[in-house]
Design an enzyme around this catalytic site. Structure first.
Site, PDB file in Angstrom:
ATOM      1  N   ASP A  18      -2.270  -6.221 -11.022  1.00 32.91           N
ATOM      2  CA  ASP A  18      -3.121  -6.939 -10.071  1.00 32.91           C
ATOM      3  C   ASP A  18      -4.161  -6.037  -9.394  1.00 32.91           C
ATOM      4  OD1 ASP A  18      -3.735  -9.432  -8.581  1.00 32.91           O
ATOM      5  OD2 ASP A  18      -3.305  -8.109  -6.896  1.00 32.91           O
ATOM      6  N   ARG A  52       0.793  -1.253   0.000  1.00 28.71           N
ATOM      7  CA  ARG A  52       0.000   0.000   0.000  1.00 28.71           C
ATOM      8  C   ARG A  52       0.813   1.285   0.000  1.00 28.71           C
ATOM      9  NH1 ARG A  52      -3.991  -2.966  -1.709  1.00 28.71           N
ATOM     10  NH2 ARG A  52      -5.299  -3.952  -0.154  1.00 28.71           N
ATOM     11  N   HIS A  63      -3.365 -15.886  -7.833  1.00 23.90           N
ATOM     12  CA  HIS A  63      -4.516 -16.333  -7.026  1.00 23.90           C
ATOM     13  C   HIS A  63      -5.569 -17.133  -7.799  1.00 23.90           C
ATOM     14  CE1 HIS A  63      -6.200 -12.638  -8.710  1.00 23.90           C
ATOM     15  NE2 HIS A  63      -5.633 -11.839  -7.818  1.00 23.90           N
ATOM     16  N   ASP A  70      -1.545 -13.053  -1.196  1.00 24.95           N
ATOM     17  CA  ASP A  70      -2.371 -11.923  -1.652  1.00 24.95           C
ATOM     18  C   ASP A  70      -2.772 -11.068  -0.451  1.00 24.95           C
ATOM     19  OD1 ASP A  70      -3.802 -10.130  -3.127  1.00 24.95           O
ATOM     20  OD2 ASP A  70      -5.395 -11.496  -3.732  1.00 24.95           O
TER      21      ASP A  70
END
Ligand code: DOR
Length: 460
Positions: free
Chosen positions: A161, A73, A241, A329
């Site tokens: 992603d 982030r 994923h 993830d």
């Protein structure tokens, strides 16, 4: 990851290192940030002065886990996570290397953002952070990012992603350029025209809760497309994923054709099912859904939690190597964007601190051998990393001293409030897990320790 001050001897642990096919009791000596010696017994007389000696009885020592897929982030969303808090969460989860996804603000689509992330990782001085650059500028799916510049700056692969690379033409170009750079394209496979951003799996639960459903085929059509594009271009494709039985089957067939395709699965898709969006009864280990009439946005994730049959197919794929790697993830979000209506809640589960414990449930139930679990968290990820992962994931003498010590039998209760991550909401809240990383050593530096006699570095 710098200036390891101490040498450390771990005595009488079970040493489990899939890179050497090793599983036996022994001693492990770390000196100056590297694995110095691995032997049945290392004599005290041969230790450097000041060596910290740790009693490893009852503990397993293995190479530090490598996570191909985390969201740190930073820059831009520091209220959700920072490289320092994400690094601490990684250390607590036994990870010594994490690959950072580029859905930051600004997105990691140019060298200056890669430089920034690498600098912040050096300042945090916890675990190794390997940046993933964007495939397209601003992850907007219109124009390729400066892939060469990103690679020069240190990107280990490319991904948009959170978004798929929707255009088959751009995906083809991306795979072609990436091939020239020797790096993979990591795609989030989701046909948005089919998924329409639906918050849960399409099926029984979506019908009951009256929520829009995301069908398995939204993932599978793009997996199939990307496999054909990898075949056409020769570019390396990594499928992020994957969550459905159909996707596992497509990867299986691609590997049988000898195509340059790898795949990862998350702990949550392996251990939880769509019922978990209804909330759960935390009274027993992974005891399952609580009741209808409630829902739990902490279980909202993209791709969504799927059916029992999907989770079983993922597990079968993990066991036989069709799925190369476990990747968390790790997708932390502030409570303000999670504690809202199901439709409005952000997608994502903070997985770094619960990954190993939840997967150990599979081991304790006899569904996954421990050495396979460790291999998929250490050796498997190296298939994606290629040259960028050289020397990692191994306890061979001379390797960087990335080591996790875990207690396979320690029970603990998940409390999101105690996470190092800023993502405090987890579907596993209150669940008892069995198996816990108790110390993490990254580059010879103790970045997390609950073990008596092993002090964590105090300058992190
Ligand atoms: O659940 C998810 N959260 N899936 C993604 O692909 C993106 C991630 C995020 O960034 O929050």
């Amino acid at each position: 990851m710098t200036n390891p001050t101490n040498s450390i001897l771990i005595r009488n642990a079970r040493i489990l290192d899939p890179s050497q096919g090793l599983d036996r009791a022994g001693d492990l000596l770390i000196v100056d940030g590297r694995i110095s010696k691995l032997a049945a017994a290392i004599r005290d007389g041969s230790l450097p002065p000041g060596t910290q000696v740790v009693d490893g009885a009852g503990l397993v020592a293995c190479p530090g886990f490598i996570d191909l897929h985390v969201h740190l982030r930073e820059p831009g969303y520091e209220d959700h996570e920072t490289i320092a808090t994400g690094g601490q969460a990684a250390a607590r989860g036994g990870f010594t290397t994490v690959c950072a996804m580029p859905n930051t603000r600004p997105a990691m689509d140019n060298a200056s953002v890669v430089d920034y992330v690498l600098r912040r990782a050096r300042e945090a001085n916890l675990v190794r952070v390997l940046p993933i650059g964007c495939v397209t500028k601003e992850r907007a799916g219109q124009q390729l990012a400066e892939m060469w510049e990103l690679a020069q700056a240190g990107a280990i692969g490319f991904s948009d992603d959170g978004n798929p690379v929707a255009s088959p033409h751009l995906m083809r170009q991306a795979l072609t350029y990436a091939r020239g750079l020797g790096l993979p394209i990591i795609n989030h496979c989701e046909d948005l025209a089919l998924s329409k951003g639906a918050p849960v799996n399409e099926g029984r639960i979506s019908n009951r809760l009256g929520l829009a459903g995301c069908p398995a085929v939204a993932e599978e059509t793009m997996v199939a497309r990307d496999i054909e594009l990898a075949s056409l271009t020769g570019g390396r494709l990594h499928l992020a994923h994957i969550s459905t039985a159909g996707a596992v089957e497509l990867v299986r067939r691609a590997k049988e054709r000898g195509l340059p395709v790898t795949a990862e699965a998350t702990p949550h898709h392996l251990t939880l099912t769509e019922e978990w969006v209804q909330g759960h009864d935390a009274s027993g280990p992974l005891s399952g859904p609580l009741s209808l009439g409630s829902y739990d946005t902490s279980a909202k994730v993209n791709p969504p939690l799927r059916t029992r049959a999907d989770a079983e197919a993922l597990l079968a794929g993990l066991r036989d190597g069709v799925i190369d790697a476990i990747a968390t993830d790790h997708a932390p979000h502030a409570v303000t964007v999670k504690l809202v209506s199901f439709d409005d809640a952000a997608f994502g589960i903070p997985g770094l601190e619960t990954a190993f414990g939840s997967l150990m449930g599979l081991v304790h139930r006899g569904e996954l051998p421990l050495d396979t679990l460790v291999a998929r968290m250490t050796q498997g990820p190296l298939k994606l990393l290629g040259e960028c992962g050289k020397g990692l994931g191994s306890l061979r003498e001379g390797s960087p001293a990335d080591v996790v010590l875990f207690n396979p039998d320690q029970e603990w209760v998940v409390r999101g409030a105690e996470f190092a991550s800023k993502g405090k909401l987890t579907p596993l809240e209150g669940v008892t897990l069995k198996g816990r990383g108790v110390a993490t050593i990254a580059g010879g530096r103790v970045v997390f320790s609950e073990v008596a006699g092993l002090a964590a570095a105090d300058d992190s």
